[in-house]
Design a protein around this motif. Sequence first.
Motif, PDB file in Angstrom:
ATOM      1  N   VAL A 135       0.851  -1.197   0.000  1.00  0.00           N
ATOM      2  CA  VAL A 135       0.000   0.000   0.000  1.00  0.00           C
ATOM      3  C   VAL A 135       0.888   1.248   0.000  1.00  0.00           C
ATOM      4  N   GLU A 136       1.876   1.238   0.876  1.00  0.00           N
ATOM      5  CA  GLU A 136       2.741   2.423   1.019  1.00  0.00           C
ATOM      6  C   GLU A 136       3.498   2.740  -0.273  1.00  0.00           C
ATOM      7  N   HIS A 137       3.933   1.688  -0.993  1.00  0.00           N
ATOM      8  CA  HIS A 137       4.758   1.904  -2.196  1.00  0.00           C
ATOM      9  C   HIS A 137       3.967   1.788  -3.497  1.00  0.00           C
ATOM     10  N   ASP A 138       2.646   1.772  -3.418  1.00  0.00           N
ATOM     11  CA  ASP A 138       1.828   1.623  -4.642  1.00  0.00           C
ATOM     12  C   ASP A 138       2.257   0.390  -5.437  1.00  0.00           C
ATOM     13  N   GLY A 139       2.320  -0.747  -4.767  1.00  0.00           N
ATOM     14  CA  GLY A 139       2.775  -1.967  -5.430  1.00  0.00           C
ATOM     15  C   GLY A 139       1.710  -2.630  -6.289  1.00  0.00           C
ATOM     16  N   TYR A 140       0.751  -1.886  -6.735  1.00  0.00           N
ATOM     17  CA  TYR A 140      -0.312  -2.447  -7.586  1.00  0.00           C
ATOM     18  C   TYR A 140      -1.038  -1.307  -8.293  1.00  0.00           C
ATOM     19  N   GLN A 141      -1.729  -1.691  -9.366  1.00  0.00           N
ATOM     20  CA  GLN A 141      -2.626  -0.731 -10.019  1.00  0.00           C
ATOM     21  C   GLN A 141      -4.031  -1.334 -10.068  1.00  0.00           C
ATOM     22  N   CYS A 192       2.902  -9.006 -13.763  1.00  0.00           N
ATOM     23  CA  CYS A 192       1.998  -7.878 -13.494  1.00  0.00           C
ATOM     24  C   CYS A 192       1.774  -7.134 -14.806  1.00  0.00           C
ATOM     25  N   ARG A 193       0.565  -7.229 -15.322  1.00  0.00           N
ATOM     26  CA  ARG A 193       0.273  -6.546 -16.591  1.00  0.00           C
ATOM     27  C   ARG A 193       0.326  -5.039 -16.436  1.00  0.00           C
ATOM     28  N   CYS A 194       0.096  -4.548 -15.231  1.00  0.00           N
ATOM     29  CA  CYS A 194       0.134  -3.103 -15.006  1.00  0.00           C
ATOM     30  C   CYS A 194       1.568  -2.601 -14.853  1.00  0.00           C
ATOM     31  N   GLY A 195       2.497  -3.503 -14.683  1.00  0.00           N
ATOM     32  CA  GLY A 195       3.901  -3.100 -14.611  1.00  0.00           C
ATOM     33  C   GLY A 195       4.298  -2.420 -13.319  1.00  0.00           C
ATOM     34  N   ALA A 196       3.811  -2.935 -12.192  1.00  0.00           N
ATOM     35  CA  ALA A 196       4.133  -2.321 -10.893  1.00  0.00           C
ATOM     36  C   ALA A 196       5.418  -2.896 -10.293  1.00  0.00           C
ATOM     37  N   TYR A 197       6.261  -3.456 -11.130  1.00  0.00           N
ATOM     38  CA  TYR A 197       7.424  -4.198 -10.622  1.00  0.00           C
ATOM     39  C   TYR A 197       8.345  -3.389  -9.705  1.00  0.00           C
ATOM     40  N   SER A 198       8.674  -2.170 -10.102  1.00  0.00           N
ATOM     41  CA  SER A 198       9.601  -1.374  -9.286  1.00  0.00           C
ATOM     42  C   SER A 198       9.017  -1.116  -7.910  1.00  0.00           C
ATOM     43  N   ILE A 200       6.792  -2.934  -6.358  1.00  0.00           N
ATOM     44  CA  ILE A 200       6.774  -4.203  -5.615  1.00  0.00           C
ATOM     45  C   ILE A 200       8.157  -4.460  -5.018  1.00  0.00           C
ATOM     46  N   ALA A 201       9.192  -4.225  -5.815  1.00  0.00           N
ATOM     47  CA  ALA A 201      10.563  -4.433  -5.332  1.00  0.00           C
ATOM     48  C   ALA A 201      10.857  -3.498  -4.159  1.00  0.00           C
ATOM     49  N   GLU A 202      10.376  -2.267  -4.251  1.00  0.00           N
ATOM     50  CA  GLU A 202      10.588  -1.318  -3.148  1.00  0.00           C
ATOM     51  C   GLU A 202       9.885  -1.789  -1.874  1.00  0.00           C
ATOM     52  N   ALA A 203       8.668  -2.293  -2.037  1.00  0.00           N
ATOM     53  CA  ALA A 203       7.913  -2.788  -0.870  1.00  0.00           C
ATOM     54  C   ALA A 203       8.645  -3.960  -0.224  1.00  0.00           C
ATOM     55  N   MET A 204       9.119  -4.865  -1.045  1.00  0.00           N
ATOM     56  CA  MET A 204       9.833  -6.030  -0.500  1.00  0.00           C
ATOM     57  C   MET A 204      11.121  -5.607   0.197  1.00  0.00           C
ATOM     58  N   ALA A 205      11.840  -4.674  -0.414  1.00  0.00           N
ATOM     59  CA  ALA A 205      13.105  -4.215   0.168  1.00  0.00           C
ATOM     60  C   ALA A 205      12.846  -3.589   1.535  1.00  0.00           C
ATOM     61  N   GLN A 206      11.762  -2.847   1.617  1.00  0.00           N
ATOM     62  CA  GLN A 206      11.437  -2.210   2.913  1.00  0.00           C
ATOM     63  C   GLN A 206      11.179  -3.271   3.986  1.00  0.00           C
ATOM     64  N   VAL A 207      10.363  -4.270   3.648  1.00  0.00           N
ATOM     65  CA  VAL A 207      10.041  -5.312   4.625  1.00  0.00           C
ATOM     66  C   VAL A 207      11.297  -6.107   5.007  1.00  0.00           C
ATOM     67  N   ALA A 208      12.171  -6.326   4.021  1.00  0.00           N
ATOM     68  CA  ALA A 208      13.392  -7.093   4.287  1.00  0.00           C
ATOM     69  C   ALA A 208      14.448  -6.254   5.003  1.00  0.00           C
ATOM     70  N   GLY A 209      14.231  -4.932   5.039  1.00  0.00           N
ATOM     71  CA  GLY A 209      15.233  -4.062   5.676  1.00  0.00           C
ATOM     72  C   GLY A 209      16.455  -3.845   4.813  1.00  0.00           C
ATOM     73  N   VAL A 210      16.260  -3.960   3.485  1.00  0.00           N
ATOM     74  CA  VAL A 210      17.377  -3.767   2.562  1.00  0.00           C
ATOM     75  C   VAL A 210      17.397  -2.314   2.102  1.00  0.00           C
ATOM     76  N   LYS A 211      18.567  -1.680   2.216  1.00  0.00           N
ATOM     77  CA  LYS A 211      18.695  -0.274   1.805  1.00  0.00           C
ATOM     78  C   LYS A 211      19.111  -0.223   0.341  1.00  0.00           C
ATOM     79  N   GLY A 212      18.892   0.929  -0.269  1.00  0.00           N
ATOM     80  CA  GLY A 212      19.349   1.119  -1.644  1.00  0.00           C
ATOM     81  C   GLY A 212      18.212   1.207  -2.623  1.00  0.00           C
TER      82      GLY A 212
END
Length: 215
Positions: A135-141, A192-198, A200-212
């Motif tokens: 939700v926070e990173h708009d991981g969907y359309q 993802c046909r809407c192309g929300a990949y970036s 989604i990656a940001e959301a996952m990185a946040q949950v994993a605690g990965v910086k960058g």
Amino acid sequence: MTEGCGAISRRDVLKTSAAGAALAGSIGPGGVALARAEASAPPRAAVRMKVNGRQVSVDLDTRTTLLDALREHLKLTGTKKGCDHGQCGACTVIVDGRRINSCLTLAVMHEGDEVTTIEGLGTPEKLHPMQAAFVEHDGYQCGYCTPGQICSAVAVLEEIRAGIPSHVTGDIAEGPAMTVTEMRERMSGNICRCGAYSNIAEAMAQVAGVKGDAA
Ligand code: FES
Ligand code: FES
């Protein structure tokens, strides 16, 4: 043809045919059709699973996929049917801690298994951290792929933590590192046909605690 005790005589054959014809006539065309339909009815089985923490038992045609069992029989329609051929990942659920495409597996193969769908990860009042990050990173359309993406994302982080290597793991002996590259590779089966990949990656990185930069 002889009339001996062991051999079948012509008279026996005629008698049997006449009896068969009489029986068919007494049953009638509808009865014959019913008898044929019953003879060819697919086998059914009661399948017991723990779904989202709840013990369930469903009576199913044994050819029912886990996806159809969840959606059509248990009314858990959060899990989506995209391709129904194992190519899009929309149907991803977590079974005994590992993600699978529920369209590619029969429900009867999961007797006694623990299944988690998007409905079991969190609630609207208390979202799972991965749901909140989407939700926070708009991981969907449109959101159609999202339940599968989120189930997959949750399981992907567990796979990396468990040391399960992927195609991009540099040193298999050392195990995978928690990197965006690892996450992106492992999410490649979720389209993802809407192309929300970036996002989604940001959301996952946040949950994993990965910086960058996850983009
Ligand atoms: Fe199962 Fe597409 S619906 S992979
Ligand atoms: Fe629309 Fe992914 S958000 S298909």
